[in-house]
Each structure stands twice: as structure tokens, then as C-alpha cells.
Design a protein around this motif. Sequence first.
Motif, PDB file in Angstrom:
ATOM      1  N   ARG A   6       0.838  -1.204   0.000  1.00  0.00           N
ATOM      2  CA  ARG A   6       0.000   0.000   0.000  1.00  0.00           C
ATOM      3  C   ARG A   6       0.873   1.254   0.000  1.00  0.00           C
ATOM      4  O   ARG A   6       0.491   2.275  -0.555  1.00  0.00           O
ATOM      5  N   HIS A   7       2.033   1.160   0.630  1.00  0.00           N
ATOM      6  CA  HIS A   7       2.962   2.295   0.589  1.00  0.00           C
ATOM      7  C   HIS A   7       3.328   2.621  -0.854  1.00  0.00           C
ATOM      8  O   HIS A   7       3.433   3.795  -1.220  1.00  0.00           O
ATOM      9  N   ALA A   8       3.495   1.603  -1.709  1.00  0.00           N
ATOM     10  CA  ALA A   8       3.825   1.834  -3.114  1.00  0.00           C
ATOM     11  C   ALA A   8       2.722   2.617  -3.807  1.00  0.00           C
ATOM     12  O   ALA A   8       2.993   3.524  -4.599  1.00  0.00           O
ATOM     13  N   VAL A   9       1.471   2.268  -3.536  1.00  0.00           N
ATOM     14  CA  VAL A   9       0.347   2.980  -4.147  1.00  0.00           C
ATOM     15  C   VAL A   9       0.327   4.430  -3.679  1.00  0.00           C
ATOM     16  O   VAL A   9       0.117   5.356  -4.470  1.00  0.00           O
ATOM     17  N   ARG A  10       0.563   4.631  -2.407  1.00  0.00           N
ATOM     18  CA  ARG A  10       0.547   6.006  -1.878  1.00  0.00           C
ATOM     19  C   ARG A  10       1.737   6.800  -2.410  1.00  0.00           C
ATOM     20  O   ARG A  10       1.623   8.007  -2.652  1.00  0.00           O
ATOM     21  N   SER A  11       2.868   6.132  -2.577  1.00  0.00           N
ATOM     22  CA  SER A  11       4.016   6.813  -3.178  1.00  0.00           C
ATOM     23  C   SER A  11       3.719   7.212  -4.617  1.00  0.00           C
ATOM     24  O   SER A  11       4.119   8.290  -5.071  1.00  0.00           O
ATOM     25  N   LEU A  12       3.012   6.334  -5.335  1.00  0.00           N
ATOM     26  CA  LEU A  12       2.627   6.662  -6.707  1.00  0.00           C
ATOM     27  C   LEU A  12       1.723   7.886  -6.730  1.00  0.00           C
ATOM     28  O   LEU A  12       1.912   8.809  -7.542  1.00  0.00           O
ATOM     29  N   ALA A  13       0.746   7.926  -5.830  1.00  0.00           N
ATOM     30  CA  ALA A  13      -0.161   9.079  -5.762  1.00  0.00           C
ATOM     31  C   ALA A  13       0.607  10.340  -5.381  1.00  0.00           C
ATOM     32  O   ALA A  13       0.375  11.418  -5.942  1.00  0.00           O
ATOM     33  N   ALA A  14       1.556  10.194  -4.442  1.00  0.00           N
ATOM     34  CA  ALA A  14       2.344  11.366  -4.035  1.00  0.00           C
ATOM     35  C   ALA A  14       3.225  11.854  -5.165  1.00  0.00           C
ATOM     36  O   ALA A  14       3.455  13.067  -5.320  1.00  0.00           O
ATOM     37  N   ALA A  15       3.755  10.928  -5.982  1.00  0.00           N
ATOM     38  CA  ALA A  15       4.597  11.326  -7.100  1.00  0.00           C
ATOM     39  C   ALA A  15       3.820  12.170  -8.094  1.00  0.00           C
ATOM     40  O   ALA A  15       4.358  13.113  -8.694  1.00  0.00           O
ATOM     41  N   ARG A  16       2.549  11.823  -8.275  1.00  0.00           N
ATOM     42  CA  ARG A  16       1.724  12.560  -9.227  1.00  0.00           C
ATOM     43  C   ARG A  16       1.221  13.875  -8.659  1.00  0.00           C
ATOM     44  O   ARG A  16       1.002  14.845  -9.375  1.00  0.00           O
ATOM     45  N   ALA A  17       1.012  13.911  -7.348  1.00  0.00           N
ATOM     46  CA  ALA A  17       0.388  15.073  -6.722  1.00  0.00           C
ATOM     47  C   ALA A  17       1.274  16.307  -6.870  1.00  0.00           C
ATOM     48  O   ALA A  17       2.438  16.318  -6.493  1.00  0.00           O
ATOM     49  N   GLY A  18       0.720  17.334  -7.438  1.00  0.00           N
ATOM     50  CA  GLY A  18       1.428  18.603  -7.562  1.00  0.00           C
ATOM     51  C   GLY A  18       2.514  18.629  -8.623  1.00  0.00           C
ATOM     52  O   GLY A  18       3.191  19.648  -8.789  1.00  0.00           O
ATOM     53  N   LEU A  19       2.718  17.511  -9.357  1.00  0.00           N
ATOM     54  CA  LEU A  19       3.742  17.485 -10.382  1.00  0.00           C
ATOM     55  C   LEU A  19       3.259  18.229 -11.619  1.00  0.00           C
ATOM     56  O   LEU A  19       2.184  17.950 -12.145  1.00  0.00           O
ATOM     57  N   SER A  20       4.051  19.186 -12.064  1.00  0.00           N
ATOM     58  CA  SER A  20       3.651  19.980 -13.219  1.00  0.00           C
ATOM     59  C   SER A  20       3.631  19.119 -14.477  1.00  0.00           C
ATOM     60  O   SER A  20       4.567  18.365 -14.745  1.00  0.00           O
ATOM     61  N   LEU A  21       2.539  19.227 -15.231  1.00  0.00           N
ATOM     62  CA  LEU A  21       2.434  18.536 -16.509  1.00  0.00           C
ATOM     63  C   LEU A  21       2.633  19.492 -17.677  1.00  0.00           C
ATOM     64  O   LEU A  21       2.376  19.136 -18.826  1.00  0.00           O
ATOM     65  N   ASP A  22       3.094  20.701 -17.372  1.00  0.00           N
ATOM     66  CA  ASP A  22       3.467  21.656 -18.415  1.00  0.00           C
ATOM     67  C   ASP A  22       4.820  21.254 -18.990  1.00  0.00           C
ATOM     68  O   ASP A  22       5.749  20.897 -18.242  1.00  0.00           O
ATOM     69  N   ARG A  23       4.952  21.293 -20.314  1.00  0.00           N
ATOM     70  CA  ARG A  23       6.168  20.801 -20.947  1.00  0.00           C
ATOM     71  C   ARG A  23       7.418  21.537 -20.481  1.00  0.00           C
ATOM     72  O   ARG A  23       8.490  20.944 -20.334  1.00  0.00           O
ATOM     73  N   ASP A  24       7.318  22.834 -20.277  1.00  0.00           N
ATOM     74  CA  ASP A  24       8.502  23.617 -19.920  1.00  0.00           C
ATOM     75  C   ASP A  24       8.946  23.391 -18.481  1.00  0.00           C
ATOM     76  O   ASP A  24      10.135  23.521 -18.173  1.00  0.00           O
ATOM     77  N   SER A  25       8.012  23.084 -17.604  1.00  0.00           N
ATOM     78  CA  SER A  25       8.350  22.968 -16.186  1.00  0.00           C
ATOM     79  C   SER A  25       8.319  21.534 -15.674  1.00  0.00           C
ATOM     80  O   SER A  25       8.593  21.296 -14.500  1.00  0.00           O
ATOM     81  N   HIS A  26       8.003  20.569 -16.559  1.00  0.00           N
ATOM     82  CA  HIS A  26       7.865  19.186 -16.088  1.00  0.00           C
ATOM     83  C   HIS A  26       9.189  18.618 -15.592  1.00  0.00           C
ATOM     84  O   HIS A  26       9.246  18.037 -14.495  1.00  0.00           O
ATOM     85  N   VAL A  27      10.260  18.771 -16.363  1.00  0.00           N
ATOM     86  CA  VAL A  27      11.542  18.198 -15.953  1.00  0.00           C
ATOM     87  C   VAL A  27      12.061  18.866 -14.685  1.00  0.00           C
ATOM     88  O   VAL A  27      12.449  18.162 -13.733  1.00  0.00           O
ATOM     89  N   PRO A  28      12.093  20.206 -14.578  1.00  0.00           N
ATOM     90  CA  PRO A  28      12.506  20.798 -13.295  1.00  0.00           C
ATOM     91  C   PRO A  28      11.616  20.349 -12.140  1.00  0.00           C
ATOM     92  O   PRO A  28      12.098  20.160 -11.014  1.00  0.00           O
ATOM     93  N   GLY A  29      10.306  20.159 -12.414  1.00  0.00           N
ATOM     94  CA  GLY A  29       9.408  19.689 -11.372  1.00  0.00           C
ATOM     95  C   GLY A  29       9.757  18.288 -10.895  1.00  0.00           C
ATOM     96  O   GLY A  29       9.666  17.983  -9.694  1.00  0.00           O
TER      97      GLY A  29
END
Length: 823
Positions: A6-29
Motif C-alpha cells: 500500500r505504501h507503493a500505491v501512496r508513493s505513486l499518488a504522491a509522485a503525481r500530486a502537484g507534479l507539473s504537466l506543463d512541458r517547460d516545467s515538467h523536468v525541473p518539477g
Amino acid sequence: MTPPERHAVRSLAAARAGLSLDRDSHVPGLVTACRQAMVAGDGFQAFLLSDRLCRITGGREALPFLLRAGALALLGAAEAAKSDLEVAAELNPDHPLVLEALLTSTDPAIRLEAAKRAAGLPETPEIACRLLAEAGLSHIVRLSTQQDRLHIEAIWRGESSFTLTLAGGSERADETILATARGPGAYDYAATFERPWPAGWPSLVATVKGAPARAVLVAPVVLLAEQQAPPENRRGPGPPGLLVVVPVYGDAEATRESLDALFAAREGAPPTRIVVIDDASPEPAISAHVAALAEAGMITLIRNEANLGFAASVNAGLALRQAGEDALLLNADAFLPARALARLRAVMETDASIGTVTPFSNNGEDTSIPVRLQANDLPGVTQRAFIDRLAEETNRLDAVEMPNGVGFCLYIRGALLDAIGGFSVRFERGYYEDVDFCLRARQAGFRNVCATGIYVGHAGSRSFGAAKRPLVRRNLARLTARYPQYRAESRLFMRDDPLRPALARIEEAFVRSLAPPRLVVAPGDLPEAILDPILDHLPPGPLETLLLAADETEDGLACRLRGVTGPFPVDLAFPVAAGADPVAMLRARLPQGLGELLLIDPGHLPAGFGQALCRMTPRIALAVADQEALRLPPLPWLPAAPAILLAAPALGAFAREAFPGAALQVLKRRELPREPRAPWNRAERLLAVLPQGRDPQELALARALAQHLSGRDVGVILVADGELEDMTVAPIWITGAIPRPQLAHWLRRLGIAACLLPSRRYAAADPVGDALAAQGFAVARWQRAFAPAPHLDLPPDMPDAEAVGMVAAWFESLVAARVTAAR
């Protein structure tokens, strides 16, 4: 306490949370989020973020691998972390964070090498000073040139002064270095010293008198005079002539072959003199060979007492140029074809504005063919001569302008050398000095062109070793500072590729020259993972194998003809307008006809195309990879084949219905490397979806499944390239492309135990499905094979909505069973 799965699932959700999906800022994010996850001690989340970063940035930067090494260390994967740290160090050993990590390595040799590199930083870290002192190194000396002055910085132990011996050619000078401050860490003294560059010295070597073995002289060990302008090279008008300049250093066999080819290439050229510069070669065979040539009067020989690098060696040769002479700079692992000197000069003489001429090559950076802009294998002598003949016949004196020439074989107009001089030595021992020269040529009003009618073989650089990447980085920064527009212009050249038409003419001629080849015809969207095993299965023989892929478009057909075997793998694209005869166009390209024809999934070929191809040869074979193609109506024009090759056993049921009475042959599968289950993580609540490519149907199924499972304490990982927009559907995560041979290891590393192959057409034929099933993964896919538990076979005619529900129920039952077993 949260269970690990379950920690893996929550880590996956945390990885996605707040991560910019804008092309210019995705890699720095991704970088920021990964660092935050490591601070929080969440190794699984940090791994997901850093692994995606490694894959989408192309493996060219050190930081993503450094971050992934840190994530792996958190997860207890020490060997994997060490491997990524080694990659980061190879990519950029001077990166401060890379050095910091290497300085704390458990390997003493790695720590010491990192400490020596850290000695080159403006402020040497205390840990580096300690490591150097523990290794018994008494003196650390940094040397650099600034304008016309020699700058020295030193820290040392022992007496309050020491003597630095400077050597330039036969000249020697001693400098006493007096302490001006206390040294850092274990070192007693420090000093900064500056003096004029010794007059008349083109280069300089420094040693610590009395303690050479216990001193570290920070690179470059050999310093070159940093002239404000390249050496004067004005010679003025004179009778036509040519000076060939060949620096030699390593690879005695290639050097001998290169010089032999040069001697043979002088036919038709103006009076030619050859200057060879022995750049302090470490190979006695090279020095002996060029000495013998000089003794025989075949060359003029210059010997450097120290290894000065390409630019300084070239300048030493150019200093011998006479009035009226052009120059050819030639690497000692480049192999000229017949009459090359006269042909290069003839291209230059087509226009007085041409300053430099670079030929086509297998390994010529911007002029590389047939695969553009990358190193190709070096063909054999006979094959090189044949490709050169085709180039000359098709392109003649064609000259295509480009931003810069390439120094492996660079013909230079004498008037250009009169105007701008030789090469700058600001680029240390090599890389980008040829680009700098060509950009200065443009500033002086000259053009740089590629001679597309000449093909020169080039073995490629074997110099510098581990020092190459930091040298390239430093020199690219120097070049960009001087020519800020160059990188954008270079990218535009690569995008538009004005050399492509000339290459296409050579490729067309190459294909026309072939004896009747074996032609493999496949739908344009057949995945490489399915196609490659079929091509590998073809029996070896004298026939050249060509692959023809055809896609229907609004305007007709888009055809692509590629070489699969042979020394010159062509890649020809040609459109066929609606109503035109594609086979007639193919006959024009293959005037000698076909030797054999292999049709892959003929039911998916454009209408009438396969039927017309079958009239070109009686030797026809069939292969099947697409299970949906087997469910199409029979093709009355398809001739009976002695055997039909099936890409997978699961296709047998369909094939027996589609080809009653035919002999069926099943392709032997490649095996993926078997990996033991990683002990440091469990992520059974994550489902890996393995699409074949960017098929919209496959991605739609993955999105629908992710939406269906949303909120159920499970997650979906899409193991593929994908658009950022696809990650807006919770709880999906897109990894970036993972090569198939690495797939099982990657899944093991994350502890993922279940996979879905979403392709209706190719899931049955995809060898990765059987390979993963054999290694203990639970696999769901579209096929009529009725696999036993824990696998799931989806009926190929089942609608997507039903399939989503079935896969979700299957996966959740797997999770429940594993949770129960864990208790």
C-alpha cells in the motif's frame, strides 16, 4: 504501519500530486519532487520520479542518474545505486554533486580519483584535501592561462616554498613558489602566483621539482599558449598546390592504412606535400612508421615532445604552408577514396565563396551516412570504394551548405587561411576547434559545404577516454559563449537536413545496383518488437534483405524501404499518389526484380498492393503476427505457401481456420533475461500496462482501466513513452520508454507482479508476454489460448468496456490473494 504494497500505491499518488504537466516545467518539477521525496525518506516515490527523469531526458545528463542512485540507495539496492553513480560520473565527472557522491564512495580508488578532480574546483572541498593528503600527495598545483599570462595556484605540505619546473620544447625554467597563506585542511601552505607566458613557447609542461610522484597537477598537464588570434598563416598568391596535414597519435594499424590511402588518392591533384605530426605517440610502431616515411622522402615529419592535441598539431603543420597552397586536414583514421584530393579541390573551385569542404562519411558527425547524424559502422575497403563510386555518379560536384565543416577530413581554401589564420588553441587538446574555425570562416565571408559526391571512411575517435565528456562540455560552453546562435542554427540544420536529398540519390543507386533481393513487406504500424524476431528468423544467404512498409494516407500510400542486411542500410521514403501504381514505382527502384517475397499480415496491406507484389516473383512466403488479420475474409489472390510462419503459438487456432491444410511453423522465441525477485520492495497493488507503441486504442484502454480502478487503493503504471496529458487520469503513471530486454528486471525492481498487454492485434505475438509469464509474472492479454491461472486471456472480440471490468476484477483478485497469503 502502512503495508509495503500500500505504501507503493501512496508513493505513486504522491509522485503525481502537484507534479507539473506543463512541458517547460515538467523536468525541473521532477527534479524538485525527487529531492523532496528523498528528504522525506520515500525511496519508492523518489525512484519513480528519477527513473522517469532518466528516460525522458535521453540519458545525456548526469543529474537524473545521480538522483536515481540516491533513490536506489534509499531502497537498499546498493549495486544498482553504484551502477547509476558510475553512469553519472561518466556523463559529467566534474558535476559538483557527482564529485560529492564520489568522494564518499566505499571504493578507495574512486574516492582518490574524485579528490584529484575536486582539486580543480575554485575551492577544493575539505574532504578532498584530506583524501589527497592520506594518499601521500604533498603538492596540488592548478595551472591555467589568462590572456598572455601563466596563472598558478598551489597548496602543499612541508617546507614553506617549493620549485616548479617549466619546460617548453628544449627550454627550461624554474619558478620558486613562496607561501602566501595557510593551506586548507591537512595542507600547510597555499599560494597564488602569476607570471608572463614564456616568450616563444607554444606549449608548456610543469613538474614539481624533487617530488614529481607526490604531486597532482590539475589538467591540462600540457598548457598551450592562449593566443588572442590564431597563428599568422598569410602566404598570398602562388602556383596551385596542396598541403596535407595529418596529426598521428594512436592506432598504428589505422594510421598505416590511412596514410597508404592518402598516397593512393593523389592522382589528378595539384602538387601535394604531406606533413605528418607525431603528437608524442605512445605507440612505438607509429613513430617508427612515420620516421621511415620521412626517411624515404614521402612526408615531412614534425615531432611534438608532449601531446599538444589536434589544434596545436595542425597549426604546426600549417606553419609550413607555402604561397598558393590549399590545405587538407586529415585524421589518421580516415581513409580517402581514389582521386579524393582532386575531387575535393574540384568541389571547392565550383564557387569562390567556398572556404571549407567536408565529404560524406560513415562517421562524419554532420555528414554521416546512411544513418544521419550518428556514427555508422565502418564498411570494408571494397564496400567503401563502391559507396564512393555511387556518390560520385549520383552527386558529382554537388555542394550543400552547412553551418560548419568537420575536422576528420577538411579541405581548406588557401585564401581562407590567409584571411583568418589557423586553429584556435582555446579548446585544449580537442573538440570544437574545427567548428570554431568554420564559424570564423563564415564571419570572413566564406561558406562551409559538404561534398556529397565523395565518401570517406572514418574509424572514429579512440582518443581521450574518460576525459572526453568533460572536455566536450567545457569546449561546447566556450563555443556557445563565442557564438551564441550556433546551437540553434545547428538544431535547425539537423531538423531540416539539407543533405538528405543527396543521400537519397546514393541510396536509390545502391538499391538499383542490387541483385534480386529478398523483400519483406509489412504493415507500416507493425511494432519492432514483433518484426525483429521475424527478420532474425530469415535464413542467411547471398540475398540482400529489404523491408518495405506501406501505410495508407489521404493522398495515397506512404512507403518506406529500408535495408536490413548489408554494409549500407538504406532508408528511403517515397509517397505513392492515389491512383498511381506502387509496384511500378518499386520496379523502377528494383530493376533486376525480386529474389524472394515475404508478406507479413497480408490482410492488412493496402488494397491491391500485396496482390500486385505477388506478380513480381514466384518465390513467396507468408508470416502472421496480427491475430485480427487472421479473422479477416480470405484473400483469394494469395498464393498457397509451402509454410506459414506464426509469430507465436497462440496464433495457431486462428491460423488453422484461415489457412486450412497449410503447414504452420512457429517462430522460436527470444528469452528475456531471468531476474530473481528483488527482496527490498513489494508493489503487488501496481499493475503494469505494456503497450506496443502509441496506438490510440491501447492508450484508451489503459486510461479507461486507470479510471475504473481510481479510488480502489491500486495503481496503474504505463510502461511506455506517453503524452503528459495521459497522466491527468488518476492513478496512472508513465515511465518513459524501457527497452524490452530490461523490462523483467525493471518490473522485479519495483516488485510489480502483474502486467497487461493491451494490443488486440499483437498481444498474442508479443514475445514479452510469454517471457514474463515464464518468469512468474501474471499476464493479461488478448488471445484465444485459454492460459491457466494466474494469467488472463481476453477474447479478441470482447468490447473494451467489458474487458476493462474483467481486467480490473482479475487484478483485484490477485491483490486479495497476495494479501491473504502474506498474512
